[in-house]
Design a protein around this motif. Structure first.
Motif, PDB file in Angstrom:
ATOM      1  N   GLY A   1       5.368 -17.463 -22.710  1.00 34.44           N
ATOM      2  CA  GLY A   1       4.400 -17.737 -21.652  1.00 34.44           C
ATOM      3  C   GLY A   1       4.870 -17.339 -20.275  1.00 34.44           C
ATOM      4  O   GLY A   1       4.052 -17.069 -19.374  1.00 34.44           O
TER       5      GLY A   1
ATOM      6  N   LEU B   1       3.101 -16.173 -16.427  1.00 37.00           N
ATOM      7  CA  LEU B   1       3.295 -16.969 -15.221  1.00 37.00           C
ATOM      8  C   LEU B   1       3.917 -16.152 -14.093  1.00 37.00           C
ATOM      9  O   LEU B   1       3.632 -16.371 -12.916  1.00 37.00           O
ATOM     10  CB  LEU B   1       4.196 -18.173 -15.533  1.00 37.00           C
ATOM     11  CG  LEU B   1       3.658 -19.203 -16.525  1.00 37.00           C
ATOM     12  CD1 LEU B   1       4.740 -20.208 -16.883  1.00 37.00           C
ATOM     13  CD2 LEU B   1       2.446 -19.921 -15.937  1.00 37.00           C
TER      14      LEU B   1
ATOM     15  N   THR C   1       0.345 -27.880 -16.008  1.00 36.82           N
ATOM     16  CA  THR C   1       0.464 -26.438 -16.204  1.00 36.82           C
ATOM     17  C   THR C   1       0.991 -25.826 -14.918  1.00 36.82           C
ATOM     18  O   THR C   1       0.967 -26.451 -13.854  1.00 36.82           O
ATOM     19  CB  THR C   1      -0.888 -25.803 -16.562  1.00 36.82           C
ATOM     20  OG1 THR C   1      -1.804 -26.020 -15.473  1.00 36.82           O
ATOM     21  CG2 THR C   1      -1.461 -26.417 -17.830  1.00 36.82           C
TER      22      THR C   1
ATOM     23  N   PHE D   1      -1.179 -19.850 -15.578  1.00 36.90           N
ATOM     24  CA  PHE D   1      -1.029 -20.296 -16.966  1.00 36.90           C
ATOM     25  C   PHE D   1      -1.963 -19.574 -17.929  1.00 36.90           C
ATOM     26  O   PHE D   1      -3.162 -19.444 -17.690  1.00 36.90           O
ATOM     27  CB  PHE D   1      -1.302 -21.804 -17.008  1.00 36.90           C
ATOM     28  CG  PHE D   1      -1.464 -22.399 -18.365  1.00 36.90           C
ATOM     29  CD1 PHE D   1      -0.382 -22.531 -19.204  1.00 36.90           C
ATOM     30  CD2 PHE D   1      -2.703 -22.850 -18.791  1.00 36.90           C
ATOM     31  CE1 PHE D   1      -0.523 -23.104 -20.459  1.00 36.90           C
ATOM     32  CE2 PHE D   1      -2.852 -23.430 -20.046  1.00 36.90           C
ATOM     33  CZ  PHE D   1      -1.759 -23.547 -20.875  1.00 36.90           C
TER      34      PHE D   1
ATOM     35  N   TRP E   1      -2.569 -19.781 -22.246  1.00 37.63           N
ATOM     36  CA  TRP E   1      -2.165 -20.371 -23.524  1.00 37.63           C
ATOM     37  C   TRP E   1      -1.501 -19.296 -24.385  1.00 37.63           C
ATOM     38  O   TRP E   1      -2.027 -18.195 -24.506  1.00 37.63           O
ATOM     39  CB  TRP E   1      -3.361 -20.914 -24.295  1.00 37.63           C
ATOM     40  CG  TRP E   1      -4.060 -22.090 -23.716  1.00 37.63           C
ATOM     41  CD1 TRP E   1      -5.259 -22.089 -23.042  1.00 37.63           C
ATOM     42  CD2 TRP E   1      -3.637 -23.455 -23.774  1.00 37.63           C
ATOM     43  NE1 TRP E   1      -5.596 -23.362 -22.686  1.00 37.63           N
ATOM     44  CE2 TRP E   1      -4.623 -24.224 -23.119  1.00 37.63           C
ATOM     45  CE3 TRP E   1      -2.518 -24.102 -24.314  1.00 37.63           C
ATOM     46  CZ2 TRP E   1      -4.529 -25.607 -22.983  1.00 37.63           C
ATOM     47  CZ3 TRP E   1      -2.415 -25.481 -24.181  1.00 37.63           C
ATOM     48  CH2 TRP E   1      -3.406 -26.226 -23.529  1.00 37.63           C
TER      49      TRP E   1
ATOM     50  N   ASN F   1      -8.753 -21.322 -19.790  1.00 37.21           N
ATOM     51  CA  ASN F   1      -7.588 -20.468 -19.591  1.00 37.21           C
ATOM     52  C   ASN F   1      -7.475 -19.467 -20.727  1.00 37.21           C
ATOM     53  O   ASN F   1      -7.856 -19.756 -21.869  1.00 37.21           O
ATOM     54  CB  ASN F   1      -6.321 -21.311 -19.504  1.00 37.21           C
ATOM     55  CG  ASN F   1      -6.256 -22.132 -18.226  1.00 37.21           C
ATOM     56  OD1 ASN F   1      -5.874 -21.639 -17.166  1.00 37.21           O
ATOM     57  ND2 ASN F   1      -6.649 -23.402 -18.316  1.00 37.21           N
TER      58      ASN F   1
END
Length: 404
Positions: free
Chosen positions: A212, A216, A289, A293, A295, A375
Motif C-alpha cells: 500500500g 500513499l 487511514t 489511501f 485498499w 477508495n
C-alpha cells in the motif's frame, strides 16, 4: 486468534505464468500413491481421507463449511485432518513431499503469499474442470473476481476482503494520530519503537502495508517493486531506523498494542475487528487511514499440490463447489477475522450464524462501508513481484530485526 500469514492488466501475465506452472510439469516429481493423472471422476469411487494444511488462518472462516460438507457427504469424505503452518514454511513442506514421490497434503488453504511462493516453484495443479465443476466462481464479487484473476488456474478464491492498510492505536495513548505517511514517519522518529508491523512475508497487515505504501507515496509504479518503488524503499529504510523489532506474526503486534509496547501498529479490517471481539485488543482501539489511501485487497485460496490423486481431486472439487454457495459463504463473516469475508455476491450479514451477527453488531465499524465504497481497490502484486518484494524487505529492511 489464528496464525496470520494473511491492475488487472498485470494479472493477465500472472495468469499465463500460473497456467504454465500448473501444466508444464508432471503432476508429481515421483510416483505418488494413487492415480495422479487422467480425467477427474464426478465423485471418488470410495470415500477418502482429506488432509488439509492451513497457512493463512483460513480455517477460522471455513472449517465450519468443510466439516458440514464432510458430514453431509460421507460417501466422498470419511475423515478430514487439519494441520497448520506459516506461509514461509509452505514451500519446503510441499516440495519435500513431491520430491519424495509421496504427497500427503491434499489441499492447502493459503493467502497470496503462499500462493505466489508455490507458483514460483511450480507446486500447484491447474484446477481441473474449473468452469464446469465450480459454478460459484461465476458469482464472485468484483474484488474477489480480480483476486481470482491474480491466481489464474492455480487456485480457487474461497474468501475475500478489502484488507488495508490501516493504522490502529489506542486514542488515550495517541490522541492525534498521523494522517499522512510523512506524519507516521515523524511520529516514529519522535517515539522510537512505538510504530510496529510484522514481517510482510508472514503477515497480512504487514504485506498490505508493504504493497500500500507506493500508493500513499505516489511512487512511479506501485506494481513494480524492483524498478518502481524508489520512494517506498527509501521510506521503509528510514522508518526502519526507529523500529526496534518486527514480530514474525501479526498476533504479536496486537498483543504489543494492548500492553503498550507499541503505540501504532499496521492493521486491516479483520485484524481490527477480530482481536477486539476476542479481547486481545481493547474495544476502544481506533483505526485510521493515511492520505492517498488505496485498499490493497486480499483473499484466501484453496490450492491443490501436484501429486494429489484424481480420486481425491474429485472430492476436493465437490467440496469447493459447496463452499462457494451463498449459504456456506455466510459463515465467512466469522467474528470479523477477514471482514467482511464472503467472496460471492448476495451474501448478507443476516444470513450469517447468530454469533457472527452479534460480534459484528457490537465490534464492527459503520465507517467501513463508506471507506470501502469511497477508495480505490487494488489487487496485490503478482507472484514474481511479491516474491521479489519479500526478498528485498528481508535483505535490506527488517530481516535482521525479525523476532523469531
Amino acid at each position: 486468534m489464528a496464525v496470520d500469514t494473511r491492475k488487472p492488466s498485470r494479472t493477465l501475465a500472472l495468469a499465463a505464468l500460473l497456467v504454465v506452472a500448473g501444466c508444464g510439469a508432471p503432476d508429481s516429481p515421483g510416483a505418488s500413491s494413487g492415480n495422479t493423472s487422467g480425467p477427474v471422476p464426478a465423485k471418488p469411487p470410495k470415500a477418502i481421507t482429506l488432509n488439509i494444511l492451513d497457512v493463512a488462518g483460513n480455517l477460522q472462516l471455513t472449517q465450519g463449511m468443510i466439516d458440514d460438507f464432510a458430514k453431509r457427504n460421507s460417501d466422498q469424505i470419511t475423515r478430514v485432518t487439519y494441520s497448520k503452518a506459516t506461509a514461509p514454511e509452505l514451500v519446503g513442506k510441499v516440495k519435500a513431499q513431491q520430491n519424495a514421490g509421496r504427497v500427503d497434503i491434499d489441499l492447502v488453504l493459503t493467502g497470496v503469499d503462499g500462493l505466489a511462493a508455490g507458483v514460483d516453484q511450480g507446486l500447484w495443479l491447474t484446477v481441473p474442470d474449473r468452469a464446469a465443476r465450480l459454478p460459484g466462481m461465476n458469482n464472485y464479487l468484483p474484488g474477489a473476481a480480480a483476486m481470482q484473476k491474480l491466481a489464474g488456474d492455480a487456485g480457487v478464491t474461497v474468501t475475500y476482503y478489502p484488507s488495508g492498510p490501516l493504522i490502529e492505536y489506542l486514542p488515550a495513548k495517541v490522541p492525534n494520530p498521523p494522517k499522512t505517511a510523512e506524519e507516521l514517519l515523524a511520529y516514529a522518529k519522535a517515539n522510537p519503537g512505538a510504530v510496529q508491523y510484522a514481517r510482510p512475508s508472514n503477515s497480512g497487515p504487514g504485506r498490505t502495508f508493504l504493497m500500500g505504501l507506493p500508493y500513499l507515496l505516489s511512487d512511479s509504479d506501485p506494481k513494480d517493486p524492483v524498478n518502481g518503488w524508489s520512494k517506498t524503499w527509501t521510506y521503509l529504510s528510514e522508518l526502519n531506523k526507529y523500529i526496534t523489532l518486527y514480530p514474525s506474526a501479526t498476533s504479536e503486534t496486537m498483543k504489543n498494542l494492548a500492553n503498550g509496547s507499541a503505540k501504532i501498529i499496521v492493521s486491516t479490517t479483520g485484524w481490527d475487528i477480530n482481536p477486539r471481539v476476542l479481547g486481545t485488543v481493547p474495544k476502544e482501539a481506533a483505526v485510521g487511514t493515511l492520505q492517498g489511501f488505496h485498499w490493497v485487497t486480499d483473499a484466501h485460496y484453496a490450492v491443490i499440490p501436484k501429486g494429489v490423486p484424481v480420486d481425491k481431486q474429485a472430492a476436493i472439487l465437490n467440496l469447493l463447489a459447496d463452499m462457494l454457495t451463498p449459504q456456506q459463504q455466510a459463515k465467512a463473516y466469522d467474528k470479523g477475522y477477514f471482514y467482511p469475508g464472503p467472496a460471492v455476491k448476495d451474501v448478507t450479514l443476516p444470513m450469517a450464524p447468530p454469533e457472527s451477527r452479534q460480534a459484528l453488531t457490537e465490534f464492527g465499524r459503520p465507517e467501513y462501508e463508506k471507506l470501502i465504497a469511497g477508495n480505490p481497490l487494488e489487487v496485490p502484486l503478482d507472484a514474481k513481484a511479491l516474491v521479489a518484494a519479500f526478498d528485498r524487505w528481508d535483505r535490506e529492511i527488517g530481516g535482521a530485526k525479525v523476532k523469531k
